[in-house]
Design an enzyme around this catalytic site. Structure first.
Site, mmCIF file in Angstrom:
data_model
loop_
_atom_site.group_PDB
_atom_site.id
_atom_site.type_symbol
_atom_site.label_atom_id
_atom_site.label_comp_id
_atom_site.label_asym_id
_atom_site.label_seq_id
_atom_site.Cartn_x
_atom_site.Cartn_y
_atom_site.Cartn_z
ATOM 1 N N ASP A 195 -42.829 -28.030 -91.234
ATOM 2 C CA ASP A 195 -42.027 -28.820 -90.297
ATOM 3 C C ASP A 195 -41.930 -30.248 -90.853
ATOM 4 O OD1 ASP A 195 -40.484 -29.618 -88.176
ATOM 5 O OD2 ASP A 195 -41.798 -28.823 -86.620
HETATM 6 C C1 BGC Z 1 -38.828 -30.016 -85.315
HETATM 7 C C2 BGC Z 1 -38.295 -28.716 -85.882
HETATM 8 C C3 BGC Z 1 -36.948 -28.948 -86.518
HETATM 9 C C4 BGC Z 1 -37.059 -30.040 -87.558
HETATM 10 C C5 BGC Z 1 -35.764 -30.307 -88.282
HETATM 11 C C6 BGC Z 1 -38.743 -31.153 -86.312
HETATM 12 O O1 BGC Z 1 -39.040 -32.376 -85.728
HETATM 13 O O2 BGC Z 1 -40.163 -29.839 -84.887
HETATM 14 O O3 BGC Z 1 -38.214 -27.759 -84.867
HETATM 15 O O4 BGC Z 1 -36.482 -27.759 -87.075
HETATM 16 O O5 BGC Z 1 -37.488 -31.218 -86.926
HETATM 17 O O6 BGC Z 1 -34.827 -30.884 -87.460
#
Ligand code: BGC
Length: 733
Positions: free
Chosen positions: A280
């Site tokens: 993530d």
């Molecule tokens: C979130 C993810 C997301 C990623 C990209 C993160 O802050 O936890 O779910 O896919 O950002 O946008």
């Protein structure tokens, strides 16, 4: 080696040599590329960078692409922009390896479907799969090859804003929805021009954040991990999901993005997952904040060793891995394996042959009328009728004066909900517009906001009351803004924000029959409304076609059949509250103080899991089991008759729960093991049959082995997690 030996043997014997399979062909190409790659270029494949908020790319990233130091982007979208970057990668970089473009397409790209929690309320996996396939077609047309979805985190705490992104509290429902979404996004072959690579996230346990506070610690037994949080991921892997995202949270002492037990032992070892694990956003860098890694090098080593192949946004792999390899702290084999996985998905996506998006196709595909029609149908199927006293709903289309009140009544932007892809507020049918369109010019539709979501003046409420007095029916649209759910949107109170409850009370006090429409991304604590307001519809954030879909349900063109995928508490103090809880040694007993309950609150929820009404009534009868006794490796069938005893065609969701009465490890009061949404005309009967086999009856024993133990099982078949017809059977050795 073995293959090579076999081939030469075949050649020698003169037997025709079978052509290399496409998979072998891909592996050969990967090996050839790997041999040519420098260490820097290998690390480049493991790097995902972020574009700009508006979907464009950052000029300073161009040079990195040219040098082959980027494997993927997130947020860059739109055929033209994607092609600009891709052209540099495939025409100007040394090895011409195409880029991946990832984006959070959770419930639609441009045509926005209801938020995932709402879609789960449909209990209709075929509809959910169709929604995901439309999202995929639009996203791929806009150059997006990879969606960071489905989000399959189980969430038992509605304070956690991200509950909106998943399918609620139950592992069985969550697994069915996970499978449906993976199939919808990827199809049989995600290289197709209308499919995208999916990513099951956030692996794992993220939904168990203590206190419902986003990014917070999770700490759970291996049994809870395996029985509650892992099943939807396993279902996604079994459905062929190409990628997995490792989560932000600390999982029982070892952060999820550095956890070899979950990422390697379970995911790769037990489940044989051969796709890519992506961290993530900056989760690898955050291993330092967790207090696991002393510095960036240690963070990179922990993550790569645990099985995280690609790093999102932070750049610790490219910075530190060369030195780690030199010092012998990481092996080149580990690095090569990660690169191989990334290249494999690029080949599987067909990017080496077809790296570019088609701008004309993009224009033709986005927001197609049939996409909007599907979004309308999905939204209507997601709506849950929570209360309908005196059959106030459906409303008559011949109503002459209607008041549509509330801060979300004439709103477009918020109805998109969080993570709304490239959805645009101007595409959205507001609830007021949907109602007006349904009734045509003969009706007078009065409107006042009454208040803002978080604020209001007494004058605004007075104006709304004045209009409600003139109307035959008042519809009050209240709830949350889109920003109040989703990431970093935890709430300590689940009451309606601001003075919205006061507005509802004032409208109700006029004596005009009142309908409350809830617009929100999580269970809300609405005990006063549940007690006093005669009709309540949970509409969630219903997406682009919200207004039309809601009007379809309000006026009876669609009979609501959704069911709650999550328990609605009476008050925050009851949380965590979920239907599949353990029994305790002292189950609640109102006549005995020394039992498990509260002094100042009920133990039952406001609305239970699986609950939802219809404009029709259904009767379930004739519960039959194919057998009374089975052996642990056998199955039995459970069937019931369901009849529409009302006067309208409608849907019922028949639900099957089990309870393992006594086992070597305590088991929940009930566990959902099957469900079916069925449409029946008035007077029509249907028979529904479920199969219960070892995968439904088993659990993890004291040695963490999945087993079916002999003993009695009780089953319940009904229309929610409460009540229903009961029977029992026995598993015998
Ligand atoms: C979130 C993810 C997301 C990623 C990209 C993160 O802050 O936890 O779910 O896919 O950002 O946008």
């Amino acid at each position: 080696m073995w293959m090579f030996g076999l081939m030469s043997a075949l050649l020698l014997t003169g037997i025709p040599v079978p052509p290399a399979s496409p998979a072998d062909e891909i592996e050969r190409k990967i090996a050839a590329l790997l041999r040519q790659m420098t260490l820097e270029e290998k690390l480049g494949q493991l790097q995902m960078l972020d574009g700009d908020v508006d979907g464009s790319y950052r000029p300073d990233h161009l040079d990195l692409v040219r040098r082959g130091l980027v494997g993927a982007f997130l947020n860059v979208r739109g055929a033209r922009r994607v092609n600009e970057l891709q052209r540099i990668a495939v025409e100007e970089s040394r090895l011409k390896i195409p880029l991946l473009f990832g984006f959070d397409v959770l419930h639609g790209y441009r045509t926005i479907f209801p938020v995932p929690l709402a879609e789960a309320s449909s209990w209709d996996p075929e509809a959910v799969q169709r929604a995901a396939s439309i999202a995929a077609a639009e996203a791929r047309a806009a150059g997006v090859t990879w969606t960071f979805a489905p989000m399959v985190d189980i969430a038992r705490d509605p304070r956690w804003g991200r509950i909106v992104e998943g399918s609620g509290e139950d592992p069985h429902l969550g697994s069915v929805m996970a499978r449906a979404r993976v199939r919808g996004f990827q199809g049989h072959d995600y290289s197709a021009s209308d499919r995208v690579l999916a990513c099951a996230k956030h692996f794992v346990g993220y939904g168990a954040a203590e206190g419902g506070r986003d990014y917070n610690t999770t700490d759970m037994s291996e049994r809870t991990l395996r029985e509650i949080y892992l099943p939807p991921f396993k279902a996604a892997v079994e459905a062929g999901v190409g990628t997995i995202m490792s989560a932000f949270n600390d999982l029982s002492g070892i952060p999820a993005s550095a956890n070899p037990f979950t990422l390697t032992t379970i995911l790769r070892g037990e489940w044989k997952f051969d796709g890519v694990v992506l961290s993530d956003y900056t989760a690898i860098e955050e291993l330092m904040a967790h207090g696991l890694a002393a510095d960036g090098a240690e963070a990179a080593r922990y993550a790569l060793d645990a099985g995280v192949d690609m790093e999102m946004v932070s750049r610790l792999y490219s910075r530190h891995v060369p030195q780690l390899i030199k010092e012998g702290k990481l092996s080149m084999a580990t690095l090569d394996e990660a690169v191989r996985r990334v290249l494999r998905i690029k080949f599987r996506l067909g990017l080496f042959e077809r790296p570019y998006a088609d701008e004309a196709r993009e224009r033709a595909v986005l927001l197609r009328p049939e996409h909007r029609a599907a979004a309308r149908e999905m939204a209507a199927r997601s709506i849950v009728l929570l209360k309908n006293e005196g059959h106030l709903l459906p409303l008559s289309k011949t109503v002459r004066t209607l008041a549509v009140i509330g801060p979300l009544a004439d709103d477009q932007r918020n109805l998109l909900g969080p993570w709304s892809g490239d959805g645009r507020a101007e595409d959205v049918v507001a609830i007021l517009s949907g109602i007006t369109a349904k009734l045509g010019p003969t009706a007078r539709v009065l409107h006042a906001r009454g208040c803002e979501i978080t604020d209001c003046s007494s004058r605004e409420i007075a104006e709304a009351v004045r209009l409600a007095r003139q109307a035959e029916v008042a519809i009050v649209v209240v709830g949350e803004s889109a920003e109040m759910s989703g990431e970093a949107a935890s709430r300590a109170s689940l009451d309606l924000p601001g003075r919205q409850l006061e507005l509802v009370k004032a409208i109700h006090a006029t004596g005009t029959p009142t309908v409350v429409l809830l617009v929100n991304g999580r269970p809300l604590t609405i005990p006063w409304i549940a007690e006093h307001v005669p009709a309540i519809l949970e509409t969630w954030f219903a997406g682009t076609e919200a207004g039309h879909a809601i009007a379809d349900v309000l006026f009876g063109d669609v009979n609501p059949g959704g069911k709650l995928p999550v328990t609605f508490p009476r008050s925050v103090g009851q949380i965590p509250i979920y239907y599949n809880h353990k029994r305790t040694g002292r189950p609640p007993n109102p006549t005995n103080k020394y039992t498990s309950k509260y002094l100042d609150e009920e133990v039952t929820p406001l609305f239970p899991f699986g609950y939802g009404l219809s404009y029709s009534q259904f009767q379930i009868s004739h519960l039959q089991l194919s057998r009374q006794r089975i052996r642990p490796d056998e199955s039995l069938t459970v069937s019931v008759e369901v009849e529409n005893i009302g006067s309208r065609t409608g849907d019922e969701v028949v639900q099957l729960y089990i309870c393992d009465v006594a086992a070597s490890v305590t088991r929940p009061v009930r566990e959902l093991k099957g469900f079916r949404r069925i449409t029946l005309r008035p007077g029509e009967k249907g028979r529904i049959t479920f199969t219960l086999g070892p995968e439904h009856l088993g659990f993890y024993d004291r040695q963490m082995q999945f087993i079916v133990e002999p003993g009695e099982f009780r089953i319940f078949v009904g229309t929610s997690s409460v009540g229903g017809l009961e029977a029992s059977f026995e598993v015998v050795q």
